[in-house]
Design a protein around this motif. Structure first.
Motif, PDB file in Angstrom:
ATOM      1  N   LEU A  17       4.728  -7.995 -12.090  1.00 34.12           N
ATOM      2  CA  LEU A  17       6.015  -8.034 -12.776  1.00 34.12           C
ATOM      3  C   LEU A  17       7.130  -8.419 -11.815  1.00 34.12           C
ATOM      4  O   LEU A  17       7.995  -9.236 -12.143  1.00 34.12           O
ATOM      5  N   LEU A  18       7.117  -7.840 -10.597  1.00 35.66           N
ATOM      6  CA  LEU A  18       8.130  -8.192  -9.611  1.00 35.66           C
ATOM      7  C   LEU A  18       8.043  -9.664  -9.233  1.00 35.66           C
ATOM      8  O   LEU A  18       9.070 -10.329  -9.049  1.00 35.66           O
ATOM      9  N   ALA A  19       6.828 -10.187  -9.089  1.00 31.85           N
ATOM     10  CA  ALA A  19       6.673 -11.608  -8.772  1.00 31.85           C
ATOM     11  C   ALA A  19       7.349 -12.468  -9.837  1.00 31.85           C
ATOM     12  O   ALA A  19       8.026 -13.456  -9.527  1.00 31.85           O
ATOM     13  N   SER A  56       0.833  -1.209   0.000  1.00 35.63           N
ATOM     14  CA  SER A  56       0.000   0.000   0.000  1.00 35.63           C
ATOM     15  C   SER A  56       0.862   1.250   0.000  1.00 35.63           C
ATOM     16  O   SER A  56       0.577   2.225  -0.706  1.00 35.63           O
ATOM     17  N   GLU A  57       1.926   1.232   0.784  1.00 42.06           N
ATOM     18  CA  GLU A  57       2.827   2.383   0.850  1.00 42.06           C
ATOM     19  C   GLU A  57       3.460   2.656  -0.510  1.00 42.06           C
ATOM     20  O   GLU A  57       3.523   3.810  -0.962  1.00 42.06           O
ATOM     21  N   GLY A 114       1.134   0.369  -9.643  1.00 41.81           N
ATOM     22  CA  GLY A 114      -0.109  -0.380  -9.663  1.00 41.81           C
ATOM     23  C   GLY A 114       0.115  -1.854  -9.414  1.00 41.81           C
ATOM     24  O   GLY A 114       1.251  -2.321  -9.220  1.00 41.81           O
ATOM     25  N   ASP A 115      -0.961  -2.628  -9.437  1.00 43.12           N
ATOM     26  CA  ASP A 115      -0.852  -4.067  -9.207  1.00 43.12           C
ATOM     27  C   ASP A 115      -0.002  -4.745 -10.281  1.00 43.12           C
ATOM     28  O   ASP A 115       0.655  -5.756 -10.018  1.00 43.12           O
ATOM     29  N   LEU A 122       2.050  -8.491 -18.639  1.00 47.18           N
ATOM     30  CA  LEU A 122       3.307  -8.048 -18.052  1.00 47.18           C
ATOM     31  C   LEU A 122       4.032  -7.088 -18.984  1.00 47.18           C
ATOM     32  O   LEU A 122       4.282  -7.402 -20.144  1.00 47.18           O
ATOM     33  N   THR A 123       4.363  -5.920 -18.476  1.00 50.77           N
ATOM     34  CA  THR A 123       5.171  -4.962 -19.224  1.00 50.77           C
ATOM     35  C   THR A 123       6.235  -4.402 -18.292  1.00 50.77           C
ATOM     36  O   THR A 123       6.101  -4.470 -17.067  1.00 50.77           O
ATOM     37  N   LEU A 124       7.292  -3.847 -18.902  1.00 51.06           N
ATOM     38  CA  LEU A 124       8.379  -3.279 -18.119  1.00 51.06           C
ATOM     39  C   LEU A 124       8.232  -1.775 -17.936  1.00 51.06           C
ATOM     40  O   LEU A 124       9.169  -1.102 -17.511  1.00 51.06           O
TER      41      LEU A 124
END
Length: 284
Positions: free
Chosen positions: A40-42, A25-26, A34-35, A225-227
């Motif tokens: 993408l990080l996952a 949230s922070e 955004g989500d 997924l985009t960068l």
């Protein structure tokens, strides 16, 4: 034990809660992520963990081949540091509330492990060092550099810590390869050619936002997924990876005439930029 004693304990005497706070949230609020950023990080962090798992297995398999006790200890230490990275990356996912796979899933990782095991079976330490300490570490360094530059502050801070370790591993590998080249230049160059044609296509195919199985395991839509949130794109990453790989081969003191032919062969890899185009554009 009297239950009242717990209730009456002053607040400032209570044990500190060391569990990491959920920072999604922070980050979404303060850094406008955004989500899709966390999806993408996952994806990226799960692949990073797979690379770290591969490194642990590679170093473990290499230990019996090392010629003396000191080198066995050094190699075991490298594997231990890679294992710490797995825990650090998994903890990052927990703090940001996204899933991180703690296993190798994509077939490329298993293919590289198979090539490494072949080198071990042949007692070919030069090929082992080249695959793990040069090729694997070079691509890991590119990944962590990008996360350090473009990730949210928490991700960037963790990537910087891991990057320092990986740079140390690369320096250690370079010194080992330089020594082997001095002792047996022809044999070490043959090891490079063997490893290059097998391992580099697998590693470069991982520079993608699509996969075979990982997205399904994460519950993520590959097509989404985009960068963009990392202010980069696949072409930029591939150029940086190619540039860094060329730099690594040069630092190792391989013959430029041999490495030039190897780099040129990479144009046949899907999406890999020409060895003569755009290398100076890579950002370090």
């Amino acid at each position: 034990m009297n239950s009242a004693s717990t209730i009456d304990t002053p607040i400032d005497k209570m044990p500190t809660d060391l569990r990491p706070a959920n920072r999604r949230s922070e980050i979404k609020t303060q850094h406008k992520k955004g989500d899709g950023y966390f999806d993408l990080l996952a994806f990226i962090i799960s692949n990073a963990v797979a690379g770290e798992i591969m490194a642990v297995e590679n170093y473990s398999e290499m230990v019996p081949l090392m010629p003396d006790t000191d080198s066995k200890i050094e190699t075991s230490k490298l594997g231990y540091e890679e294992a710490k990275h797995i825990l650090m990356l998994a903890s990052l996912g927990k703090r940001h509330d996204y899933e991180v796979m703690r296993e190798m899933i994509e077939p490329q990782w298993f293919n590289i492990r198979r090539y490494f095991s072949t080198a071990v079976a042949n007692k070919d330490l030069a090929t082992c060092f080249i695959i793990q300490d040069l090729m694997g570490e070079t691509l890991a360094i590119v990944l962590y550099r990008i996360l350090k530059r473009k990730g949210d502050p928490d991700t960037a801070s963790l990537a910087a810590k891991i990057l320092d370790d990986e740079l140390g591993h690369l320096d250690f590998g370079l010194s080992r390869i330089q020594k082997m080249l001095a002792e047996d230049s022809e044999g070490t160059h043959e090891s490079l050619k063997w490893a290059h044609h097998r391992v580099m296509p697998e590693l470069f195919s991982l520079i993608s936002t699509s996969c075979h199985f990982l997205c399904g395991r994460l519950g993520v839509d590959c097509g989404s997924l985009t960068l963009t949130d990392l202010q980069t794109d696949i072409d930029e990453i591939r150029v940086e990876a190619l540039d860094t790989y060329i730099e690594t081969l040069d630092k190792a003191n391989f013959d430029p005439n041999i490495t030039a032919a190897l780099i040129e062969s990479m144009q046949s890899y899907a999406g890999t930029p020409s060895a003569h185009a755009g290398l100076s554009a890579a950002v370090h």
